[in-house]
Design a protein around this motif. Structure first.
Motif, short mmCIF file in Angstrom:
data_model
loop_
_atom_site.label_atom_id
_atom_site.label_comp_id
_atom_site.label_asym_id
_atom_site.label_seq_id
_atom_site.Cartn_x
_atom_site.Cartn_y
_atom_site.Cartn_z
N GLY A 167 -3.28 -0.88 -2.58
CA GLY A 167 -4.03 0.31 -2.23
C GLY A 167 -3.17 1.56 -2.26
N VAL A 168 -3.83 2.71 -2.26
CA VAL A 168 -3.16 4.01 -2.20
C VAL A 168 -3.89 4.86 -1.18
N HIS A 169 -3.14 5.48 -0.27
CA HIS A 169 -3.71 6.40 0.72
C HIS A 169 -3.22 7.82 0.44
N VAL A 170 -4.14 8.76 0.34
CA VAL A 170 -3.81 10.18 0.20
C VAL A 170 -4.63 10.92 1.25
N PHE A 171 -4.05 11.14 2.42
CA PHE A 171 -4.78 11.71 3.53
C PHE A 171 -4.41 13.18 3.74
N PHE A 172 -5.41 14.04 3.67
CA PHE A 172 -5.27 15.47 3.95
C PHE A 172 -4.14 16.14 3.15
N ILE B 52 0.86 -1.19 0.00
CA ILE B 52 0.00 0.00 0.00
C ILE B 52 0.89 1.23 0.00
N LEU B 53 0.60 2.15 -0.91
CA LEU B 53 1.36 3.39 -1.04
C LEU B 53 0.66 4.49 -0.26
N GLU B 54 1.42 5.22 0.56
CA GLU B 54 0.87 6.40 1.23
C GLU B 54 1.62 7.63 0.75
N ILE B 55 0.87 8.61 0.25
CA ILE B 55 1.44 9.82 -0.32
C ILE B 55 1.28 10.98 0.64
N GLY B 56 2.39 11.62 1.01
CA GLY B 56 2.35 12.79 1.88
C GLY B 56 1.94 12.44 3.29
N TYR B 57 2.78 11.68 4.01
CA TYR B 57 2.38 11.19 5.33
C TYR B 57 2.66 12.18 6.46
N GLY B 58 3.17 13.36 6.15
CA GLY B 58 3.37 14.38 7.18
C GLY B 58 4.39 13.92 8.21
N SER C 204 -3.82 3.20 -12.74
CA SER C 204 -3.06 2.27 -13.56
C SER C 204 -2.09 1.44 -12.73
N ARG C 205 -1.79 1.90 -11.51
CA ARG C 205 -0.85 1.17 -10.63
C ARG C 205 -1.56 0.24 -9.67
N LEU C 206 -2.89 0.29 -9.62
CA LEU C 206 -3.63 -0.58 -8.72
C LEU C 206 -3.74 -1.99 -9.28
N ALA C 207 -3.52 -2.97 -8.42
CA ALA C 207 -3.73 -4.37 -8.79
C ALA C 207 -5.22 -4.66 -8.80
N PRO C 208 -5.66 -5.76 -9.42
CA PRO C 208 -7.08 -6.10 -9.37
C PRO C 208 -7.60 -6.11 -7.93
N GLY C 209 -8.70 -5.42 -7.71
CA GLY C 209 -9.25 -5.31 -6.37
C GLY C 209 -8.65 -4.20 -5.54
N GLY C 210 -7.66 -3.49 -6.08
CA GLY C 210 -6.98 -2.43 -5.35
C GLY C 210 -7.88 -1.21 -5.16
N TYR C 211 -7.55 -0.40 -4.17
CA TYR C 211 -8.39 0.74 -3.82
C TYR C 211 -7.58 2.03 -3.71
N LEU C 212 -8.27 3.15 -3.85
CA LEU C 212 -7.71 4.48 -3.65
C LEU C 212 -8.53 5.18 -2.58
N HIS C 213 -7.88 5.54 -1.48
CA HIS C 213 -8.57 6.16 -0.34
C HIS C 213 -8.02 7.57 -0.14
N CYS C 214 -8.87 8.56 -0.31
CA CYS C 214 -8.51 9.95 -0.08
C CYS C 214 -9.33 10.49 1.09
#
Length: 242
Positions: free
Chosen positions: A140-145, A70-76, A170-180
């Motif tokens: 999955g990908v997390h982009v929080f705040f 799971i990738l987390e972008i901008g974790y502060g 395009s980087r998500l595997a089958p069943g993958g999610y994007l959570h903002c």
């Protein structure tokens, strides 16, 4: 080592990056490292920080195991990232952040909590996703705040834009999610529009989603909620036919 070391990225960089031909969604800020953050960078950085490279990252080699990543972008400052990684030991977490104090802070938490399922990259997330994340590789990908860039003339600098969402999808595997998640209603509306318009994604809720149990409520968020401020979560999943 000086206990007042200045963050490596001190000063401002141009919003427009000629090498990538795009407007950046962040400004690098001068910051002071605490002694504990500096020690964590020196002692734990070599083990848990990965260099930015224009080549796909081998997750199995980077984490020393095979597991959903799971990738987390901008974790502060990393508190939420550490809490999620601790609660989900069977998943790998790749955190991307540009600010050195935040990297040092999360490394400190990694050491204190003995987390082994986290790896960090200190670089622009758009470039990391574009060059280091292979297609169909993320659970999955997390982009929080993310920075809301609340002035209308700055909205173009927001991270959640159609082109970047398409890249993430395009980087998500089958069943993958994007959570903002965001605490700016205007940005939440934009996120819902942008994610909803991407043909490869489907909303898991009828509009905004309930906060998933894995995302803890931060102290800052809790203060805002007590004051009546809203927080909006959006959870989209890769379509089965994408």
């Amino acid at each position: 080592m000086s206990e007042k070391r200045t963050a490596d990225e001190a000063g401002k960089n141009l919003f427009y990056d000629p090498s990538e031909r795009r407007i950046r969604s962040f400004v690098t800020r001068a910051g002071r490292l605490s002694p504990a953050q500096a020690r964590a960078l020196d002692t734990l950085g070599p083990q848990f920080c990965l260099p930015y490279e224009k080549a796909p990252l081998d997750f199995d080699a980077a984490f020393g195991r095979t597991a959903p990543t799971i990738l987390e972008i901008g974790y502060g400052m990393g508190g939420t990232t550490a809490a999620i990684a601790a609660a989900m030991p069977d998943s790998n977490f790749l955190g991307v952040e540009v600010h050195t104090p935040g990297v040092g802070s999360l490394l400190k938490l990694i050491g204190e909590q003995e987390l082994r399922n986290l790896r960090l990259i200190q670089h622009d997330a758009v470039e990391v996703v574009n060059h280091m994340i292979a297609p169909r590789s993320l659970a999955g990908v997390h982009v929080f705040f993310p920075d809301p860039w609340h002035k209308a003339r700055h909205n173009k600098r927001r991270l959640i834009q159609p082109a970047f969402v398409a890249l993430l999808a395009s980087r998500l595997a089958p069943g993958g999610y994007l959570h903002c998640a965001t605490d700016w209603e205007d940005y939440a509306t934009q996120m819902l529009d942008v994610l909803g318009a991407d043909p490869s994604l489907e909303n898991t809720a009828a509009g905004y989603a309930p906060r998933p149990s894995y995302r803890p409520v931060t102290k800052f968020e809790n203060r805002g909620l007590k004051l009546g401020h809203g927080v909006w979560d959006l959870v989209f999943r890769l379509r089965a036919d994408a």
